[in-house]
Design a protein around this motif. Structure first.
Motif, PDB file in Angstrom:
ATOM      1  N   GLN A 212      51.177  88.182  67.211  1.00  0.00           N
ATOM      2  CA  GLN A 212      51.160  86.987  66.377  1.00  0.00           C
ATOM      3  C   GLN A 212      51.834  87.272  65.035  1.00  0.00           C
ATOM      4  OE1 GLN A 212      47.047  85.821  66.113  1.00  0.00           O
ATOM      5  NE2 GLN A 212      46.818  85.614  68.331  1.00  0.00           N
ATOM      6  N   LEU A 213      52.976  86.650  64.801  1.00  0.00           N
ATOM      7  CA  LEU A 213      53.742  86.904  63.591  1.00  0.00           C
ATOM      8  C   LEU A 213      53.124  86.185  62.395  1.00  0.00           C
ATOM      9  CD1 LEU A 213      57.433  86.673  64.849  1.00  0.00           C
ATOM     10  CD2 LEU A 213      55.936  88.669  64.718  1.00  0.00           C
ATOM     11  N   ASP A 214      53.126  86.862  61.263  1.00  0.00           N
ATOM     12  CA  ASP A 214      52.623  86.299  60.014  1.00  0.00           C
ATOM     13  C   ASP A 214      53.800  86.173  59.057  1.00  0.00           C
ATOM     14  OD1 ASP A 214      51.355  85.562  57.717  1.00  0.00           O
ATOM     15  OD2 ASP A 214      50.137  87.380  57.516  1.00  0.00           O
ATOM     16  N   PHE A 215      54.295  84.948  58.867  1.00  0.00           N
ATOM     17  CA  PHE A 215      55.476  84.746  58.033  1.00  0.00           C
ATOM     18  C   PHE A 215      55.172  84.825  56.544  1.00  0.00           C
ATOM     19  CE2 PHE A 215      56.832  82.772  62.066  1.00  0.00           C
ATOM     20  CZ  PHE A 215      57.996  83.497  62.266  1.00  0.00           C
ATOM     21  N   GLN A 216      53.913  85.065  56.179  1.00  0.00           N
ATOM     22  CA  GLN A 216      53.597  85.371  54.787  1.00  0.00           C
ATOM     23  C   GLN A 216      54.118  86.765  54.416  1.00  0.00           C
ATOM     24  OE1 GLN A 216      52.163  83.248  52.687  1.00  0.00           O
ATOM     25  NE2 GLN A 216      51.653  81.657  54.179  1.00  0.00           N
ATOM     26  N   GLN A 217      54.345  87.600  55.416  1.00  0.00           N
ATOM     27  CA  GLN A 217      54.817  88.956  55.176  1.00  0.00           C
ATOM     28  C   GLN A 217      56.314  88.956  54.847  1.00  0.00           C
ATOM     29  OE1 GLN A 217      52.815  91.729  55.222  1.00  0.00           O
ATOM     30  NE2 GLN A 217      51.133  90.268  55.492  1.00  0.00           N
ATOM     31  N   PRO A 218      56.812  90.016  54.202  1.00  0.00           N
ATOM     32  CA  PRO A 218      58.258  90.124  53.966  1.00  0.00           C
ATOM     33  C   PRO A 218      59.032  90.162  55.283  1.00  0.00           C
ATOM     34  CG  PRO A 218      57.036  91.711  52.631  1.00  0.00           C
ATOM     35  CD  PRO A 218      56.055  91.124  53.608  1.00  0.00           C
ATOM     36  N   ALA A 219      60.251  89.645  55.237  1.00  0.00           N
ATOM     37  CA  ALA A 219      61.061  89.564  56.448  1.00  0.00           C
ATOM     38  C   ALA A 219      61.244  90.904  57.158  1.00  0.00           C
ATOM     39  CB  ALA A 219      62.422  88.943  56.123  1.00  0.00           C
ATOM     40  N   PRO A 220      61.472  92.040  56.459  1.00  0.00           N
ATOM     41  CA  PRO A 220      61.609  93.309  57.181  1.00  0.00           C
ATOM     42  C   PRO A 220      60.369  93.675  57.993  1.00  0.00           C
ATOM     43  CG  PRO A 220      62.488  93.533  54.967  1.00  0.00           C
ATOM     44  CD  PRO A 220      61.784  92.204  55.012  1.00  0.00           C
ATOM     45  N   LEU A 221      59.187  93.367  57.450  1.00  0.00           N
ATOM     46  CA  LEU A 221      57.955  93.668  58.193  1.00  0.00           C
ATOM     47  C   LEU A 221      57.798  92.752  59.408  1.00  0.00           C
ATOM     48  CD1 LEU A 221      55.262  94.399  55.437  1.00  0.00           C
ATOM     49  CD2 LEU A 221      56.398  96.014  56.979  1.00  0.00           C
ATOM     50  N   VAL A 222      58.161  91.489  59.253  1.00  0.00           N
ATOM     51  CA  VAL A 222      58.102  90.557  60.386  1.00  0.00           C
ATOM     52  C   VAL A 222      59.057  91.015  61.485  1.00  0.00           C
ATOM     53  CG1 VAL A 222      58.437  88.173  61.139  1.00  0.00           C
ATOM     54  CG2 VAL A 222      57.423  88.645  58.896  1.00  0.00           C
ATOM     55  N   SER A 223      60.252  91.438  61.074  1.00  0.00           N
ATOM     56  CA  SER A 223      61.222  91.944  62.047  1.00  0.00           C
ATOM     57  C   SER A 223      60.685  93.171  62.768  1.00  0.00           C
ATOM     58  CB  SER A 223      62.531  92.289  61.340  1.00  0.00           C
ATOM     59  OG  SER A 223      63.424  92.942  62.218  1.00  0.00           O
ATOM     60  N   VAL A 252      68.621  87.610  57.518  1.00  0.00           N
ATOM     61  CA  VAL A 252      69.725  86.773  57.054  1.00  0.00           C
ATOM     62  C   VAL A 252      69.412  86.269  55.654  1.00  0.00           C
ATOM     63  CG1 VAL A 252      70.406  86.086  59.389  1.00  0.00           C
ATOM     64  CG2 VAL A 252      68.746  84.702  58.125  1.00  0.00           C
ATOM     65  N   ASP A 253      70.413  85.677  55.016  1.00  0.00           N
ATOM     66  CA  ASP A 253      70.235  85.125  53.671  1.00  0.00           C
ATOM     67  C   ASP A 253      69.555  83.764  53.731  1.00  0.00           C
ATOM     68  OD1 ASP A 253      71.482  87.318  52.512  1.00  0.00           O
ATOM     69  OD2 ASP A 253      73.480  86.399  52.672  1.00  0.00           O
ATOM     70  N   GLY A 254      68.949  83.385  52.631  1.00  0.00           N
ATOM     71  CA  GLY A 254      68.329  82.072  52.532  1.00  0.00           C
ATOM     72  C   GLY A 254      66.992  82.154  51.843  1.00  0.00           C
ATOM     73  N   GLN A 255      66.345  80.998  51.697  1.00  0.00           N
ATOM     74  CA  GLN A 255      65.020  80.968  51.116  1.00  0.00           C
ATOM     75  C   GLN A 255      64.283  79.719  51.574  1.00  0.00           C
ATOM     76  OE1 GLN A 255      65.490  80.980  46.865  1.00  0.00           O
ATOM     77  NE2 GLN A 255      66.400  78.923  46.780  1.00  0.00           N
ATOM     78  N   GLY A 256      62.989  79.795  51.524  1.00  0.00           N
ATOM     79  CA  GLY A 256      62.135  78.697  51.930  1.00  0.00           C
ATOM     80  C   GLY A 256      60.695  79.149  51.862  1.00  0.00           C
ATOM     81  N   LYS A 257      59.794  78.249  52.188  1.00  0.00           N
ATOM     82  CA  LYS A 257      58.389  78.654  52.172  1.00  0.00           C
ATOM     83  C   LYS A 257      58.045  79.360  53.480  1.00  0.00           C
ATOM     84  CE  LYS A 257      56.791  74.051  53.630  1.00  0.00           C
ATOM     85  NZ  LYS A 257      55.982  72.885  53.228  1.00  0.00           N
ATOM     86  N   PRO A 258      57.059  80.261  53.463  1.00  0.00           N
ATOM     87  CA  PRO A 258      56.761  81.066  54.659  1.00  0.00           C
ATOM     88  C   PRO A 258      56.537  80.215  55.905  1.00  0.00           C
ATOM     89  CG  PRO A 258      55.572  81.916  52.771  1.00  0.00           C
ATOM     90  CD  PRO A 258      56.216  80.637  52.319  1.00  0.00           C
ATOM     91  N   GLY A 259      57.263  80.566  56.967  1.00  0.00           N
ATOM     92  CA  GLY A 259      57.144  79.867  58.231  1.00  0.00           C
ATOM     93  C   GLY A 259      58.045  78.659  58.371  1.00  0.00           C
ATOM     94  N   GLU A 260      58.793  78.317  57.336  1.00  0.00           N
ATOM     95  CA  GLU A 260      59.641  77.131  57.379  1.00  0.00           C
ATOM     96  C   GLU A 260      60.923  77.388  58.179  1.00  0.00           C
ATOM     97  OE1 GLU A 260      62.049  74.079  54.355  1.00  0.00           O
ATOM     98  OE2 GLU A 260      60.900  75.792  53.563  1.00  0.00           O
ATOM     99  N   VAL A 261      61.214  76.502  59.111  1.00  0.00           N
ATOM    100  CA  VAL A 261      62.448  76.573  59.883  1.00  0.00           C
ATOM    101  C   VAL A 261      63.597  76.095  59.002  1.00  0.00           C
ATOM    102  CG1 VAL A 261      63.700  75.656  61.875  1.00  0.00           C
ATOM    103  CG2 VAL A 261      61.284  76.266  62.091  1.00  0.00           C
TER     104      VAL A 261
END
Length: 310
Positions: A212-223, A252-261
């Motif tokens: 179960q992925l937690d998108f509150q975490q930094p992207a490298p940890l999610v990866s 990848v580059d970009g920004q948004g709130k955690p879990g946002e497509v």
């Protein structure tokens, strides 16, 4: 080369190259593997990968349901083995069984011991963002992967490695190292290095919850988590109230709130994390086949702004 009488313990694909290696050069007097298990939609009984190879090689196969009732110990003792080779068997051998072989029991463990002792060393090495792992030939004792190490080979963990791709490289590496080490064991010339127990880390079995992925975490940890649970249990996200699986992450580059497509990128479906953005190249919706993100989104749009949960 001295012909060694071996009992081989192993179950999954990871153990197949090691069995092939010992069977080519030594006398395998028995192969011990897990019982057949139901698999697939039809829940038909499927043999472990090791059993399939052993049967093809004409080797005797044992699939005990119990290890501590003494039955297997007596049966293997009657074969007078020189040593046991254990590779991802999936069960802990009791003391009376460990005492059977004349030259001892030996394990091919997929980590640089004492790091990642336990059932899932490859998966945890990826999830913990390690840059290097390896295989160790260890003399077994009663503790969990605590025995002294006879040989060690190292392997880099690549940025895009999954547990599956890394295991595919470590399995033949372990088989080669085992083949080089057995003659030294038989000749009594093997050198054992005690582990530094104070620096040990654990690699417990994975459960579905680990996917179960937690998108509150930094992207490298999610990866790292997504790659570490691939192929099992698979990285999951909550989409429209159901668990979908996502594969092959890229930062990848970009920004948004955690879990946002954030939409479709060349690397796949982009999703914002606590910091950073991750794109998944492939997606599998419940009850559907795993598909490239672009192909799936063409028939099942996931609008930008959708927020995925655990």
């Amino acid at each position: 080369m001295t012909l060694v009488r071996i009992v081989f313990f192993g179950s999954p694909d990871f153990a197949v190259p090691a069995l092939a290696a010992v069977a080519e050069h030594h006398e395998v007097v028995a192969v011990v593997t897990q019982p057949d298990r139901p698999a697939g939609r039809g829940a038909k009984l499927q043999p472990p990968a090791v059993k399939t190879l052993a049967t093809r090689l004409g080797l005797p196969v044992l699939q005990p349901a119990k290890l501590r009732d003494g039955v297997l110990t007596r049966e293997l003792a009657s074969l007078a083995p020189d040593l046991f080779v254990v590779v991802a068997y999936g069960r802990i051998l009791p003391p009376d069984l460990l005492a059977v072989p004349r030259l001892g029991p030996w394990n091919v463990h997929a980590s640089i011991l004492p790091k990642f002792r336990g059932a899932a060393p490859i998966q945890w090495a990826v999830m913990r963002e390690e840059t290097e792992t390896g295989v160790a030939i260890m003399h077994m004792e009663e503790g969990l992967d605590t025995g002294p190490v006879a040989a060690l080979a190292r392997e880099p963990i690549l940025a895009n490695d999954t547990a599956g791709t890394l295991a595919a490289r470590l399995a033949p590496l372990g088989a080669r190292l085992l083949g080089e080490t057995i003659p030294h064991i038989a000749a009594g010339t093997v050198f054992l290095q005690e582990q530094d127990h104070a620096s040990a880390t654990l690699a417990p079995p994975l459960t579905k919850a680990h996917g179960q992925l937690d998108f509150q975490q930094p992207a490298p940890l999610v990866s790292a988590q997504a790659r570490g649970v691939d192929p099992w249990p698979g990285a999951t996200v909550l989409l429209e109230g159901e668990a979908a699986k996502v594969f092959l992450p890229t930062l990848v580059d970009g920004q948004g709130k955690p879990g946002e497509v954030l939409g479709l990128r060349p690397q796949g479906l982009a999703i914002a994390c606590g910091t950073g953005v991750i794109a998944f190249s492939e997606i599998q919706l419940p009850g559907r086949k795993r598909m490239p993100a672009k192909a799936l989104l063409a028939g099942h749009p996931i609008p930008p702004g959708t927020v995925l949960g655990r």
